[in-house]
Design an enzyme around this catalytic site. Structure first.
Site, PDB file in Angstrom:
ATOM      1  N   ALA A  63       0.691  -0.844  -0.202  1.00  0.00           N
ATOM      2  CA  ALA A  63      -0.176  -0.151   0.395  1.00  0.00           C
ATOM      3  C   ALA A  63       1.406   1.052   0.405  1.00  0.00           C
ATOM      4  O   ALA A  63       2.223   1.195   0.760  1.00  0.00           O
ATOM      5  CB  ALA A  63      -1.320  -0.215   1.640  1.00  0.00           C
ATOM      6  N   GLY A 108       0.305  -5.044   0.827  1.00  0.00           N
ATOM      7  CA  GLY A 108      -0.588  -4.474  -0.206  1.00  0.00           C
ATOM      8  C   GLY A 108      -0.461  -5.841  -1.297  1.00  0.00           C
ATOM      9  O   GLY A 108      -1.516  -6.586  -1.645  1.00  0.00           O
ATOM     10  N   GLU A 111      -1.184  -9.203   0.049  1.00  0.00           N
ATOM     11  CA  GLU A 111      -2.367  -9.705   0.790  1.00  0.00           C
ATOM     12  C   GLU A 111      -3.762  -9.709  -0.888  1.00  0.00           C
ATOM     13  O   GLU A 111      -4.341 -10.749  -1.033  1.00  0.00           O
ATOM     14  CB  GLU A 111      -2.943  -8.640   1.348  1.00  0.00           C
ATOM     15  N   GLU A 131       4.614  -5.072   7.516  1.00  0.00           N
ATOM     16  CA  GLU A 131       3.708  -4.148   8.483  1.00  0.00           C
ATOM     17  C   GLU A 131       4.407  -3.399   9.842  1.00  0.00           C
ATOM     18  O   GLU A 131       4.567  -2.378  10.220  1.00  0.00           O
ATOM     19  CB  GLU A 131       2.340  -3.603   8.141  1.00  0.00           C
TER      20      GLU A 131
END
Length: 276
Positions: A63, A108, A111, A131
């Site tokens: 992200a 992300g 994910e 993260e």
């Protein structure tokens, strides 16, 4: 669309996250465009999707940290929900989705690959949930899907340590289905790049899926996804319903009639053994 490319070749659609200068990092605009692209897929003609990232270096590097760095608690939760809503749409999309992972699949990126049905990666792929090193948790389903795909213990290890893993280890722990390498000639020269070999493998698999009866494939995806969320007794009921729904369809009638016709022709070709 500024950051999403979508093309269709026969019954296979390919979605490319096209933010190469930012290593295809996910910001709000990318998520919105991906959501709109999924809504626009013609499910009457497209039978399988491939999701990939532009360029050779990165599938999705994560992200967008620049966007996340100034978020409040409420804004952070809302950003997590935006990502989760899109990824859940991808996960429950009626047709199969193959992630073709090249280079970085971090945060992300890891994910979104886990939201796909099948993951194929090039041998330069790198997976991870980094993260906690940024002071946050995985926010787009990483704490949930990774534990379901590999094991709770392995997921906790990868998430708690923020350690990245290469393609070979991702394959060993069951995070990816297949690893693809570049093709080289006898002189050691690359004749097919890792990315091109990856996309060829993904398209071959997608074409194989697209050849199957589409209603049956969709019902299989639905049965697996929904069955994993309940106990076995409930899962079997889900399967029975979706199994029954296949009957009286054109796919079922044609498929079984074709099988029986081939079986009949095969039997007619058998020459009885005669004693001399």
């Amino acid at each position: 669309m500024d950051y999403i490319l979508y093309e269709v070749n026969g019954a296979v659609g390919t979605i490319t996250i096209n933010r190469e200068k930012a290593l295809n990092a996910l910001n709000s605009q990318v998520l919105d465009e991906l959501n709109a692209t999924l809504d626009a897929v013609d499910l009457d003609t497209v039978r399988c999707l491939i999701l990939t990232g532009a360029g050779e270096k990165s599938f999705v590097a994560g992200a967008d940290i620049g966007e996340m760095s100034t978020l409040s608690k409420a804004e952070g939760e809302a950003f997590g929900k935006k990502g989760n809503d899109v990824f859940r749409k991808l996960e429950t999309f009626p047709i199969p989705v193959i992630a073709a992972v090249n280079g970085f699949a971090l945060g992300g990126g890891c994910e979104i690959s886990m939201s796909c049905d099948i993951r194929i990666c090039s041998d330069n792929a790198v997976f991870g949930q980094p993260e906690v090193g940024l002071g946050i948790t995985p926010g787009f389903g990483g704490t949930q899907r990774l534990a379901r795909l590999v094991s709770p213990g392995m997921a906790k290890q990868l998430i708690y340590t923020a350690r990245n893993i290469k393609a070979a280890e991702a394959y060993r722990i069951g995070l990816v289905n297949q690893v693809v390498s570049a093709e080289v000639n006898e002189a050691g020269e690359v004749v097919v790049s890792a990315k091109d070999a990856l996309m060829a493998a993904a398209n071959k698999m997608a074409a194989g899926i697209a050849m199957q009866a589409p209603i049956a494939v969709r019902n299989c995806k639905k049965a697996i996804n929904e069955g994993l969320q309940v106990d076995m007794d409930q899962a079997i009921v889900i399967e029975e319903k979706l199994f029954g729904d296949c009957f009286e369809t054109e796919d079922q009638r044609a498929g079984m009639a074709n099988f029986l016709e081939k079986d009949k022709e095969k039997k007619l070709k058998v020459v009885p053994f005669k004693n001399c």
